[in-house]
Design a protein around this motif. Structure first.
Motif, PDB file in Angstrom:
ATOM      1  N   PRO A 153       0.805  -1.233   0.000  1.00 28.22           N
ATOM      2  CA  PRO A 153       0.000   0.000   0.000  1.00 28.22           C
ATOM      3  C   PRO A 153       0.830   1.271   0.000  1.00 28.22           C
ATOM      4  N   ALA A 154       2.095   1.175   0.391  1.00 31.22           N
ATOM      5  CA  ALA A 154       2.935   2.371   0.394  1.00 31.22           C
ATOM      6  C   ALA A 154       3.166   2.915  -1.001  1.00 31.22           C
ATOM      7  N   SER A 155       3.032   2.060  -2.012  1.00 28.28           N
ATOM      8  CA  SER A 155       3.272   2.492  -3.391  1.00 28.28           C
ATOM      9  C   SER A 155       1.977   2.649  -4.178  1.00 28.28           C
ATOM     10  N   GLU A 156       0.859   2.686  -3.485  1.00 24.84           N
ATOM     11  CA  GLU A 156      -0.436   2.822  -4.147  1.00 24.84           C
ATOM     12  C   GLU A 156      -1.100   4.124  -3.727  1.00 24.84           C
ATOM     13  N   GLY A 157      -1.527   4.917  -4.718  1.00 30.84           N
ATOM     14  CA  GLY A 157      -2.196   6.178  -4.436  1.00 30.84           C
ATOM     15  C   GLY A 157      -3.706   6.026  -4.446  1.00 30.84           C
ATOM     16  N   LEU A 158      -4.394   7.133  -4.681  1.00 31.48           N
ATOM     17  CA  LEU A 158      -5.856   7.158  -4.707  1.00 31.48           C
ATOM     18  C   LEU A 158      -6.320   6.770  -6.104  1.00 31.48           C
ATOM     19  N   GLY A 159      -6.645   5.495  -6.300  1.00 31.71           N
ATOM     20  CA  GLY A 159      -7.015   5.025  -7.631  1.00 31.71           C
ATOM     21  C   GLY A 159      -5.896   4.208  -8.235  1.00 31.71           C
ATOM     22  N   GLY A 160      -5.686   4.368  -9.545  1.00 33.69           N
ATOM     23  CA  GLY A 160      -4.631   3.635 -10.221  1.00 33.69           C
ATOM     24  C   GLY A 160      -5.177   2.576 -11.151  1.00 33.69           C
ATOM     25  N   ALA A 215     -11.502  -1.820  12.092  1.00 32.01           N
ATOM     26  CA  ALA A 215     -12.102  -2.222  13.360  1.00 32.01           C
ATOM     27  C   ALA A 215     -11.085  -2.242  14.485  1.00 32.01           C
ATOM     28  N   GLY A 216      -9.843  -2.589  14.156  1.00 34.17           N
ATOM     29  CA  GLY A 216      -8.824  -2.733  15.194  1.00 34.17           C
ATOM     30  C   GLY A 216      -8.231  -1.431  15.671  1.00 34.17           C
ATOM     31  N   GLY A 217      -8.580  -0.314  15.033  1.00 33.81           N
ATOM     32  CA  GLY A 217      -8.096   0.978  15.512  1.00 33.81           C
ATOM     33  C   GLY A 217      -6.885   1.517  14.779  1.00 33.81           C
ATOM     34  N   VAL A 218      -6.531   0.933  13.640  1.00 35.27           N
ATOM     35  CA  VAL A 218      -5.382   1.404  12.868  1.00 35.27           C
ATOM     36  C   VAL A 218      -5.673   2.796  12.317  1.00 35.27           C
ATOM     37  N   SER A 219      -4.672   3.660  12.330  1.00 36.25           N
ATOM     38  CA  SER A 219      -4.855   5.053  11.914  1.00 36.25           C
ATOM     39  C   SER A 219      -4.789   5.194  10.397  1.00 36.25           C
ATOM     40  N   LEU A 220      -5.733   4.583   9.725  1.00 32.62           N
ATOM     41  CA  LEU A 220      -5.885   4.695   8.283  1.00 32.62           C
ATOM     42  C   LEU A 220      -7.372   4.736   7.962  1.00 32.62           C
ATOM     43  N   GLY A 221      -7.713   5.370   6.844  1.00 31.45           N
ATOM     44  CA  GLY A 221      -9.098   5.448   6.421  1.00 31.45           C
ATOM     45  C   GLY A 221      -9.430   4.384   5.386  1.00 31.45           C
ATOM     46  N   PRO A 222     -10.696   4.342   4.935  1.00 32.99           N
ATOM     47  CA  PRO A 222     -11.114   3.291   3.998  1.00 32.99           C
ATOM     48  C   PRO A 222     -10.921   3.644   2.531  1.00 32.99           C
ATOM     49  N   GLU A 223     -10.546   4.896   2.209  1.00 32.58           N
ATOM     50  CA  GLU A 223     -10.693   5.378   0.838  1.00 32.58           C
ATOM     51  C   GLU A 223      -9.845   4.638  -0.197  1.00 32.58           C
ATOM     52  N   ASN A 224      -8.548   4.471   0.049  1.00 35.47           N
ATOM     53  CA  ASN A 224      -7.691   3.846  -0.969  1.00 35.47           C
ATOM     54  C   ASN A 224      -8.119   2.416  -1.307  1.00 35.47           C
ATOM     55  N   PRO A 225      -8.272   1.522  -0.318  1.00 40.66           N
ATOM     56  CA  PRO A 225      -8.655   0.152  -0.673  1.00 40.66           C
ATOM     57  C   PRO A 225     -10.067   0.035  -1.238  1.00 40.66           C
ATOM     58  N   ILE A 226     -11.012   0.873  -0.768  1.00 36.22           N
ATOM     59  CA  ILE A 226     -12.371   0.815  -1.311  1.00 36.22           C
ATOM     60  C   ILE A 226     -12.365   1.240  -2.771  1.00 36.22           C
ATOM     61  N   ILE A 227     -11.647   2.318  -3.095  1.00 34.73           N
ATOM     62  CA  ILE A 227     -11.549   2.750  -4.489  1.00 34.73           C
ATOM     63  C   ILE A 227     -10.885   1.671  -5.331  1.00 34.73           C
ATOM     64  N   ALA A 228      -9.802   1.084  -4.826  1.00 35.43           N
ATOM     65  CA  ALA A 228      -9.101   0.042  -5.577  1.00 35.43           C
ATOM     66  C   ALA A 228     -10.002  -1.163  -5.810  1.00 35.43           C
ATOM     67  N   ALA A 229     -10.769  -1.567  -4.794  1.00 40.30           N
ATOM     68  CA  ALA A 229     -11.665  -2.712  -4.939  1.00 40.30           C
ATOM     69  C   ALA A 229     -12.771  -2.424  -5.949  1.00 40.30           C
ATOM     70  N   ASN A 230     -13.367  -1.244  -5.851  1.00 36.75           N
ATOM     71  CA  ASN A 230     -14.432  -0.896  -6.784  1.00 36.75           C
ATOM     72  C   ASN A 230     -13.917  -0.792  -8.213  1.00 36.75           C
ATOM     73  N   ILE A 231     -12.732  -0.223  -8.394  1.00 36.97           N
ATOM     74  CA  ILE A 231     -12.150  -0.153  -9.738  1.00 36.97           C
ATOM     75  C   ILE A 231     -11.954  -1.559 -10.295  1.00 36.97           C
ATOM     76  N   ALA A 232     -11.394  -2.459  -9.479  1.00 40.80           N
ATOM     77  CA  ALA A 232     -11.137  -3.822  -9.945  1.00 40.80           C
ATOM     78  C   ALA A 232     -12.430  -4.518 -10.372  1.00 40.80           C
ATOM     79  N   LEU A 233     -13.470  -4.424  -9.553  1.00 38.73           N
ATOM     80  CA  LEU A 233     -14.714  -5.126  -9.845  1.00 38.73           C
ATOM     81  C   LEU A 233     -15.468  -4.482 -11.012  1.00 38.73           C
ATOM     82  N   VAL A 234     -15.548  -3.145 -11.021  1.00 42.26           N
ATOM     83  CA  VAL A 234     -16.267  -2.457 -12.095  1.00 42.26           C
ATOM     84  C   VAL A 234     -15.568  -2.686 -13.432  1.00 42.26           C
TER      85      VAL A 234
END
Length: 410
Positions: A78-85, A105-124
């Motif tokens: 994830p360090a080499s992945e931006g918003l989208g791609g 859920a575990g409290g990690v200081s990251l948001g959902p945006e990058n992986p959700i965008i990546a997942a939606n791009i892959a599926l769409v």
């Protein structure tokens, strides 16, 4: 030519929002179990230092197992992945979403945006390219990106602004800008409305509104936004070194548990507000304007910045925008605590603008988010001016993103 794009755009928009809301719901329900039900059942304080250290270490172990053993291994570093791609293979999506939900859920200081965008791009991309192969693959990517950004922010405006930045760099001759963003804007609108109808999201954190800005407000914005940018750049400069240190551990079952342990120690130092993605914690922080000392606010900003840096370096899946909003808000309230004459809306929105410019390099997103937090139209003009010196500070500097060799992007 444009009308046939409406139906697939609407479908993509609704589906992208449902994906986002589904992951949010699952992670929030699991968060209640981990941080309320379980410690209550064990007779341990919900946010005691012991529980924060134990839970974040356990989260690191859980995510490490997913990255190590689950097919797909949660996608690329994830360090080499931006918003989208570029679209990921759809087989990577389940493990990516599982790692994301566990981290949220575990409290990690990251948001959902990058992986959700990546997942939606892959599926769409995968589904759309098979149902309508005549439509270019880039069009499906644009629809998925716009729809998810619209869903994340609860408005299509943010998606339109991001797309305008991306399309402005493309060669002319393909029609007007609005022709090119027509279908993605439909998708963004559908995603935003679905989120609003089902979840009623709001970026308004309850700050006293700015009704009559003056010269002192402009001066404050011109000072705080660049200062926030400099503060955010600390993480950008440290990112390749921290990432390299974790990469030397090589195995995800060492990197992620150790990262979780460090996050737990930081949580014990900074308190429960420095956990999780940061949006609800930002609202809680802003609800007590004036009750925080400058030392407490400085500690919150520094600890959350370090938590974001560690979480993004050791392999947890997540985005940087929501944690950066908390960092900017704490930094802005610190400025307001040091100079009480500064209005909270100006201090917070300007600092968030600066921190987001440093950590994302997304100019429109930074402006939009800063203005949305203040929920005040007059602050937009101040932020537009304050963004100029802040941008001069961050442009050409290292980003909070690395290339695939672990080197800073500029």
């Amino acid at each position: 030519m444009l009308l046939p794009q409406v139906l697939p755009s609407l479908v993509v928009g609704v589906a992208a929002s449902l994906m986002f809301l589904g992951i949010e719901y699952v992670s929030e329900e699991f968060q209640v179990v981990l941080w309320e039900d379980l410690p209550d059942a064990l007779g341990i304080g919900r946010y005691s230092s012991l529980w924060m250290i134990s839970m974040l270490t356990a989260t690191g172990i859980a995510v490490g197992l997913v990255v190590w053993k689950v097919p797909g291994h949660s996608g690329p570093d994830p360090a080499s992945e931006g918003l989208g791609g570029a679209p990921l293979a759809p087989t990577l999506v389940p493990s990516l979403l599982l790692a994301t939900a566990l981290g949220l859920a575990g409290g990690v200081s990251l948001g959902p945006e990058n992986p959700i965008i990546a997942a939606n791009i892959a599926l769409v991309y995968w589904i759309g390219h098979r149902l309508q192969p005549s439509l270019p693959g880039a069009a499906w990517v644009a629809l998925a990106s716009a729809a998810t950004i619209g869903a994340l922010f609860g408005t299509p405006v943010a998606a339109a602004l991001v797309l305008s930045e991306a399309l402005a760099s493309q060669q002319p001759g393909r029609g007007s800008l609005w022709d090119r963003i027509f279908a993605p804007l439909v998708a963004a609108g559908a995603g935003a409305l679905t989120t609003q109808l089902l979840a009623e999201p709001s970026f308004d954190i309850g700050l006293p509104p700015l009704t009559d800005p003056g010269w002192t407000d402009l001066l404050a914005a011109l000072v705080i936004a660049p200062a926030g940018a400099v503060f955010g750049l600390f993480a950008c400069y440290l990112f390749p070194y921290v990432h390299r240190a974790f990469q030397r551990l090589r195995h995800p079952m060492v990197m992620l548990p150790l990262g979780g342990l460090v996050l737990g120690l930081l949580g014990a130092l900074g308190g429960q507000l420095t956990l999780f993605k940061g949006l609800e914690e930002t609202k809680e922080l802003a609800a007590s304007v004036g009750s925080w000392s400058s030392g407490e606010l400085a500690k919150l900003a520094v600890v959350k910045l370090l938590a974001l840096l560690v979480a993004a370096s050791c392999g947890f899946r997540g985005g940087r925008i929501f944690p950066a909003v908390f960092i900017g808000s704490a930094f802005g309230l610190l400025a307001q605590a040091l100079v009480p004459e500064v209005q909270p809306a100006v201090a917070v929105s300007s600092a968030v603008l600066g921190v987001l410019l440093a950590t994302t390099r997304q100019g429109w997103i930074s402006l939009f988010t800063g203005a949305a937090l203040a929920a005040s139209t007059p602050v937009i003009a101040l932020l537009c001016v304050a963004s100029l010196p802040a941008w001069l500070i961050v442009t050409g500097r290292p980003q909070l993103e690395l290339d695939h060799e672990g080197k800073s992007l500029h």
